[in-house]
Each structure stands twice: as C-alpha cells, then as structure tokens.
Design a protein around this motif. Sequence first.
Motif, PDB file in Angstrom:
ATOM      1  N   ALA A 133       0.835  -1.207   0.000  1.00  0.00           N
ATOM      2  CA  ALA A 133       0.000   0.000   0.000  1.00  0.00           C
ATOM      3  C   ALA A 133       0.865   1.251   0.000  1.00  0.00           C
ATOM      4  O   ALA A 133       0.639   2.181  -0.785  1.00  0.00           O
ATOM      5  CB  ALA A 133      -0.932  -0.009   1.206  1.00  0.00           C
ATOM      6  N   HIS A 134       1.872   1.271   0.840  1.00  0.00           N
ATOM      7  CA  HIS A 134       2.755   2.438   0.921  1.00  0.00           C
ATOM      8  C   HIS A 134       3.556   2.620  -0.370  1.00  0.00           C
ATOM      9  O   HIS A 134       3.682   3.724  -0.888  1.00  0.00           O
ATOM     10  CB  HIS A 134       3.691   2.307   2.120  1.00  0.00           C
ATOM     11  N   GLY A 135       4.091   1.524  -0.892  1.00  0.00           N
ATOM     12  CA  GLY A 135       4.910   1.595  -2.093  1.00  0.00           C
ATOM     13  C   GLY A 135       4.149   2.044  -3.327  1.00  0.00           C
ATOM     14  O   GLY A 135       4.730   2.586  -4.264  1.00  0.00           O
ATOM     15  N   LEU A 136       2.844   1.823  -3.333  1.00  0.00           N
ATOM     16  CA  LEU A 136       2.036   2.223  -4.482  1.00  0.00           C
ATOM     17  C   LEU A 136       1.333   3.557  -4.262  1.00  0.00           C
ATOM     18  O   LEU A 136       0.494   3.951  -5.070  1.00  0.00           O
ATOM     19  CB  LEU A 136       1.018   1.133  -4.814  1.00  0.00           C
ATOM     20  N   GLY A 137       1.690   4.234  -3.176  1.00  0.00           N
ATOM     21  CA  GLY A 137       1.202   5.592  -2.981  1.00  0.00           C
ATOM     22  C   GLY A 137      -0.198   5.724  -2.446  1.00  0.00           C
ATOM     23  O   GLY A 137      -0.796   6.799  -2.549  1.00  0.00           O
ATOM     24  N   PHE A 138      -0.748   4.681  -1.865  1.00  0.00           N
ATOM     25  CA  PHE A 138      -2.067   4.804  -1.252  1.00  0.00           C
ATOM     26  C   PHE A 138      -1.916   5.522   0.081  1.00  0.00           C
ATOM     27  O   PHE A 138      -0.880   5.417   0.743  1.00  0.00           O
ATOM     28  CB  PHE A 138      -2.716   3.429  -1.070  1.00  0.00           C
ATOM     29  N   ALA A 139      -2.936   6.265   0.460  1.00  0.00           N
ATOM     30  CA  ALA A 139      -2.868   7.078   1.677  1.00  0.00           C
ATOM     31  C   ALA A 139      -2.574   6.215   2.904  1.00  0.00           C
ATOM     32  O   ALA A 139      -1.811   6.613   3.775  1.00  0.00           O
ATOM     33  CB  ALA A 139      -4.168   7.853   1.876  1.00  0.00           C
ATOM     34  N   ASP A 140      -3.181   5.049   2.958  1.00  0.00           N
ATOM     35  CA  ASP A 140      -2.947   4.117   4.055  1.00  0.00           C
ATOM     36  C   ASP A 140      -3.392   2.726   3.610  1.00  0.00           C
ATOM     37  O   ASP A 140      -3.886   2.544   2.502  1.00  0.00           O
ATOM     38  CB  ASP A 140      -3.658   4.560   5.334  1.00  0.00           C
ATOM     39  N   GLN A 141      -3.229   1.778   4.491  1.00  0.00           N
ATOM     40  CA  GLN A 141      -3.563   0.398   4.157  1.00  0.00           C
ATOM     41  C   GLN A 141      -5.056   0.253   3.879  1.00  0.00           C
ATOM     42  O   GLN A 141      -5.459  -0.501   2.994  1.00  0.00           O
ATOM     43  CB  GLN A 141      -3.126  -0.520   5.300  1.00  0.00           C
ATOM     44  N   ALA A 142      -5.879   0.979   4.624  1.00  0.00           N
ATOM     45  CA  ALA A 142      -7.332   0.889   4.437  1.00  0.00           C
ATOM     46  C   ALA A 142      -7.736   1.391   3.045  1.00  0.00           C
ATOM     47  O   ALA A 142      -8.641   0.835   2.414  1.00  0.00           O
ATOM     48  CB  ALA A 142      -8.057   1.680   5.515  1.00  0.00           C
ATOM     49  N   HIS A 143      -7.075   2.428   2.574  1.00  0.00           N
ATOM     50  CA  HIS A 143      -7.350   2.965   1.236  1.00  0.00           C
ATOM     51  C   HIS A 143      -7.035   1.910   0.168  1.00  0.00           C
ATOM     52  O   HIS A 143      -7.835   1.670  -0.746  1.00  0.00           O
ATOM     53  CB  HIS A 143      -6.504   4.235   1.053  1.00  0.00           C
ATOM     54  N   PHE A 144      -5.888   1.268   0.285  1.00  0.00           N
ATOM     55  CA  PHE A 144      -5.520   0.194  -0.637  1.00  0.00           C
ATOM     56  C   PHE A 144      -6.505  -0.963  -0.518  1.00  0.00           C
ATOM     57  O   PHE A 144      -6.977  -1.501  -1.527  1.00  0.00           O
ATOM     58  CB  PHE A 144      -4.090  -0.283  -0.332  1.00  0.00           C
TER      59      PHE A 144
END
Length: 177
Positions: free
Chosen positions: A143-154
């Motif tokens: 999630a972080h590596g793909l630029g999502f705001a947080d894990q929940a967003h991903f």
Amino acid sequence: MPQSTSNGPSSVLRTYAEFLAAARAFRKLAPEGHPSPAESAALVQERLVLVLSRLLDLAAGRRARAPEPADARIAAVLDRLRTDLSGAPRLAELADEAGMSREHLIRTFTRATGAPPYAWHLSARLAEGRRRLRRGEPVADVAHGLGFADQAHFHRHFTAAYAITPGRYRRLSQINI
C-alpha cells in the motif's frame, strides 16, 4: 507455491495440474454439499479461486500489449503513468505536459484507452499490488509503495476491484496446491 514470473509452457502445465488437483478435491465433496474429511468446502473453493486467478494472470501475460495511441501526447501520458506507480499524478500536471486542457486530455485519453487517466492508473497500481502480494510482500508495504494514503485505502480499492481482501489474496497465493 509462489507464482513464477515465467509464462512459458511449464507454468501453464503447472497451473493445469493445480486446476486438476482442485477439481479432484471438489469431486470429493458429498452430493449433499458436505465436505469429505480430507477437504473442507471452503478450502476447495479457495483453491479453485486461486487457480482461476493464476490462469487469468497467465492469459494476461500472453496478451500483446495494447497498441500505442496514434496521438503522441497520449502515448507520453501513458508512459508517465506506467513508469510512476507510486501515487496518482495530478490531472493538471498531465494536461500541462501533454499541452492540452484537462477536459480534452480526459476525452482523448478515454477514447484511446477505454478509461480516464485516473481509472487507468488506479487499475495499473492495483495490478502491480497483486503482483507484489503474490511475491509475499506485506500488505502495508505494498500500500505504501504504491502511494495509497494508508492500508485501508488500498484495501478498499483492492477489494472493490478483485472481490477479495489483499491479505486473503496474499495468503491464498502462498498456498501450495
């Protein structure tokens, strides 16, 4: 069994063998739908989903890459979106780089690819997330590596796209069928 990166004949045969094993396990179920002692219905279903997912991945790997759009400006936007999956670029930046208005970029890009820039880029990011999860990377790192705001967003986008949570997908991808 971790997914191999090869899409050659051995990968197809391995996936075919996995499919046959899952089908045999499915046949072990009693006619009333009660699982045999050897396999539970949930495990059989998960195996079939995993095998079908792998077959789809193999089919996707064999597809020829979509032809580049005739408009060089859209081709440049696609290259930028393909190379930077670490976050969603701003539409205004893409339009400025392409030398067109935001509205014209959206119309032209959608005509060329079948999806607007944000949707196309989100789909590419989720596909890369799936590849990383199959390699066993932790969901939070993906999630972080793909630029999502947080894990929940991903999690929300992944579940909406693939009808399975990222954690469950990662676990199923690691099962040795």
